[in-house]
Write a protein that holds these residues in place. Structure first.
Motif, PDB file in Angstrom:
ATOM      1  N   GLU A  63       0.101  -6.879  -1.891  1.00 40.65           N
ATOM      2  CA  GLU A  63      -0.525  -6.263  -0.710  1.00 40.65           C
ATOM      3  C   GLU A  63       0.140  -6.777   0.570  1.00 40.65           C
ATOM      4  O   GLU A  63      -0.144  -7.871   1.027  1.00 40.65           O
ATOM      5  CB  GLU A  63      -2.012  -6.611  -0.711  1.00 40.65           C
ATOM      6  CG  GLU A  63      -2.778  -6.016   0.444  1.00 40.65           C
ATOM      7  CD  GLU A  63      -4.262  -6.281   0.312  1.00 40.65           C
ATOM      8  OE1 GLU A  63      -5.046  -5.335   0.294  1.00 40.65           O
ATOM      9  OE2 GLU A  63      -4.646  -7.460   0.207  1.00 40.65           O
ATOM     10  N   SER A  64       1.017  -5.953   1.145  1.00 45.13           N
ATOM     11  CA  SER A  64       1.768  -6.399   2.327  1.00 45.13           C
ATOM     12  C   SER A  64       1.731  -5.402   3.468  1.00 45.13           C
ATOM     13  O   SER A  64       2.381  -5.609   4.484  1.00 45.13           O
ATOM     14  CB  SER A  64       3.235  -6.615   1.952  1.00 45.13           C
ATOM     15  OG  SER A  64       3.362  -7.273   0.728  1.00 45.13           O
ATOM     16  N   GLU A 104       6.443  -1.404  -3.586  1.00 42.96           N
ATOM     17  CA  GLU A 104       6.821  -0.096  -4.147  1.00 42.96           C
ATOM     18  C   GLU A 104       6.964  -0.321  -5.643  1.00 42.96           C
ATOM     19  O   GLU A 104       7.631  -1.264  -6.080  1.00 42.96           O
ATOM     20  CB  GLU A 104       8.132   0.374  -3.499  1.00 42.96           C
ATOM     21  CG  GLU A 104       8.449   1.842  -3.727  1.00 42.96           C
ATOM     22  CD  GLU A 104       8.990   2.150  -5.111  1.00 42.96           C
ATOM     23  OE1 GLU A 104       8.733   3.255  -5.605  1.00 42.96           O
ATOM     24  OE2 GLU A 104       9.670   1.279  -5.713  1.00 42.96           O
ATOM     25  N   GLU A 105       6.346   0.551  -6.444  1.00 45.48           N
ATOM     26  CA  GLU A 105       6.165   0.218  -7.860  1.00 45.48           C
ATOM     27  C   GLU A 105       7.454  -0.066  -8.629  1.00 45.48           C
ATOM     28  O   GLU A 105       7.481  -0.958  -9.473  1.00 45.48           O
ATOM     29  CB  GLU A 105       5.347   1.308  -8.567  1.00 45.48           C
ATOM     30  CG  GLU A 105       5.963   2.685  -8.487  1.00 45.48           C
ATOM     31  CD  GLU A 105       5.160   3.732  -9.242  1.00 45.48           C
ATOM     32  OE1 GLU A 105       4.089   3.429  -9.779  1.00 45.48           O
ATOM     33  OE2 GLU A 105       5.626   4.886  -9.302  1.00 45.48           O
ATOM     34  N   VAL A 129       1.507   1.197 -13.521  1.00 44.71           N
ATOM     35  CA  VAL A 129       1.371   0.296 -12.372  1.00 44.71           C
ATOM     36  C   VAL A 129       0.194   0.813 -11.552  1.00 44.71           C
ATOM     37  O   VAL A 129       0.194   1.961 -11.113  1.00 44.71           O
ATOM     38  CB  VAL A 129       2.647   0.274 -11.495  1.00 44.71           C
ATOM     39  CG1 VAL A 129       2.497  -0.751 -10.368  1.00 44.71           C
ATOM     40  CG2 VAL A 129       3.893  -0.021 -12.320  1.00 44.71           C
ATOM     41  N   GLY A 160      -5.107   4.098   7.654  1.00 40.72           N
ATOM     42  CA  GLY A 160      -4.739   3.823   6.263  1.00 40.72           C
ATOM     43  C   GLY A 160      -3.630   2.822   6.079  1.00 40.72           C
ATOM     44  O   GLY A 160      -2.856   2.919   5.133  1.00 40.72           O
TER      45      GLY A 160
END
Ligand code: L3W
Ligand code: SF4
Length: 441
Positions: free
Chosen positions: A83-84, A172-173, A206, A285
């Protein structure tokens, strides 16, 4: 009052520990799920309408149903805890205070997906949280909820925590998967999606921390009951991390039927804006989504109240609407300068670009430079058009969404606040000492 599903026990002392969590009914959803077939659980998740809580809002049940199942190839669940996103801190809250909710959600999800080895990839800067998670994993293992032959079902599951190195792009996954494999976190081209070729080229799901935590109440109350909370395709509850010019910053659980106005001004949530200042704009968001001015934030293009949900926030598309994104709700009061704010974000995206794609690598740098010039009162009117042109050339032309995420805030700021950009150009002396907000209100 919003219904609480995820945070209902967050206030209970010691809820971080297995014994207290269990006393509050923890792991009963896992016991229930392990008596169901994976297909039955998948159906519950589909019926719940749960959408990915990391930013994209992709239906979780659909993602799970895309998971390839080639004979003899292991599958994995990877929880994205990197979470960034500026303004987003809801997953940190969940992991810090309710680690067992995540572990229980992972157990149910791993069983459903057939993952015997699952991972939590956590943001490096959250340096104190891996210990909390690892302690919870040990406790769950000691109680028979992880490890071999869980609850006598024959299902084995291990969970490992991997610390990230502090790069935003690893959220990013596919960059995350590269990093988890021990490589530099460069995003991969999609397709193939991770559901087909993920970790070590194995089928991988993910999912964001909050998405996996939400699996627990879905099994607890059933997918159908979960779907009754909220509205339309915005089912269930959503965690919002609220910050900026508000009286009560923090993490709130909402049921997506409340209006934006209620969220900002009611005492149950943000508690209004300090010092009686006026609301100027909001980024609802996380930093990647378009900024919206107050008039469009409180009502939609059709004049309806704007609600805190996926559809209403996007009403009008990118021209006038915004996105629910990751739920990082940033409030700007009348004293704030949109040019300065946009410049700060541009610096962030330039710094975090992995450099693989020319439009992103070069474009983010140019946007930052031009914004810095305008903000300091050294810009020309043509620079505003140049900025617009650069962001247009980035959007949609890159490997991963970081390019779009860098372009959208710039586009929205120019679209809605062009007068502020022009003010900086026309008032070079004032720009050096004042910001637009303070000088004009
Ligand atoms: C299999 C298909 N899987 C899509 C999967 C895909 C992914 C998910 C959504 O970006 C956004 C970004 C940020 N077969 C599939 C499929 N999938 N089609 O569905 O995919 P996608 O490409 O729509 O989005 P994404 O790459 O996951 C996420 C935005 O979120 N954002 C970022 C937030 C950052 C944080 C953070 O720091 N924690 O939350 C905020 O808005 O800009 O647009 O799993 O594989 N045919
Ligand atoms: Fe890297 Fe930017 Fe390209 Fe994403 S868009 S792959 S961050 S250069």
């Amino acid at each position: 009052m919003s219904k609480k599903l995820l945070l209902k026990d967050a206030h209970i002392e010691g809820i971080r520990y297995f014994e207290t969590y269990r006393k509050q009914g923890g792991y009963t959803a896992a016991e229930k799920a392990l008596k169901m077939t994976p297909e039955e659980i998948l159906e519950e998740v589909k019926v719940s309408g749960l959408r990915g809580r990391g930013g994209a809002g992709f239906p979780t049940g659909m993602k799970w149903s895309f998971l390839a199942k080639p004979e003899g190839v292991p599958r994995h669940l990877v929880v994205n805890a990197d979470e960034s996103e500026p303004g987003t801190f809801k997953d940190r809250y969940l992991m810090e205070f309710l680690p067992h909710l995540l572990i229980e959600g992972m157990l149910i999800s791993s069983y459903t997906l057939g993952s015997n080895v699952s991972y939590i990839y956590i943001r490096g800067e959250y340096s104190w949280i891996p210990d909390i998670l690892e302690e919870a994993i040990e406790e769950a293992k000691a109680a028979g909820f992880l490890g071999k032959n869980i609850l006598g079902t024959g299902f084995d599951c291990e969970i490992y925590v991997q610390r990230g190195g502090g790069a935003y792009i690893c959220g990013e996954e596919t960059a995350l998967l590269e990093s988890l494999e021990g490589k530099r976190g460069n995003p991969r081209l999609k397709p193939p999606f991770p559901a087909v070729k993920g970790l070590w080229e194995r089928p991988t799901v993910v999912n964001n921390v909050e998405s996996i935590a939400a699996i627990v109440p879905i099994i607890d109350i059933t997918g159908a009951e979960y779907a009754k909370i909220g509205v339309g395709r915005s089912t269930g509850t959503k965690l919002i991390s609220a910050c900026g010019n508000i009286n009560k910053p923090g993490v709130y659980e909402i049921d997506m039927t409340i209006t934006v106005e209620e969220f900002i001004y009611s005492d149950e949530y943000c508690g209004g804006i300090p010092n009686g200042k006026k609301l100027k704009a909001c980024i609802p968001g996380g930093s990647s989504v378009p900024i919206v001015p107050a008039n469009l934030l409180l009502k939609t293009v059709n004049g309806e109240p704007r609600y805190m949900n996926y559809e209403s926030l996007a009403d009008g598309g990118f021209a006038t609407g915004t996105m629910m994104g990751s739920g990082g709700f940033i409030v700007l009061d009348e004293d704030q300068c949109v040019v300065e704010h946009t410049m700060t974000l541009a610096r962030f995206y330039h710094h975090e670009s992995c450099g693989q794609c020319t439009p992103c690598r070069e474009g983010t740098g140019w946007m930052h430079k031009i914004l810095k010039k305008i903000e300091k009162g050294e810009g020309k009117m043509e620079d505003i058009d140049l900025l617009w042109d650069i962001q247009r050339k980035i959007e949609g032309n890159t490997i991963c969404p970081l390019g779009d995420a860098a372009a959208w805030p710039v586009a929205a700021a120019i679209r809605h606040f062009r007068d502020e950009f022009e003010w900086h150009v026309k008032n070079p002396e004032l720009s050096q000492t004042q910001n637009y907000g303070l000088a004009n209100y």
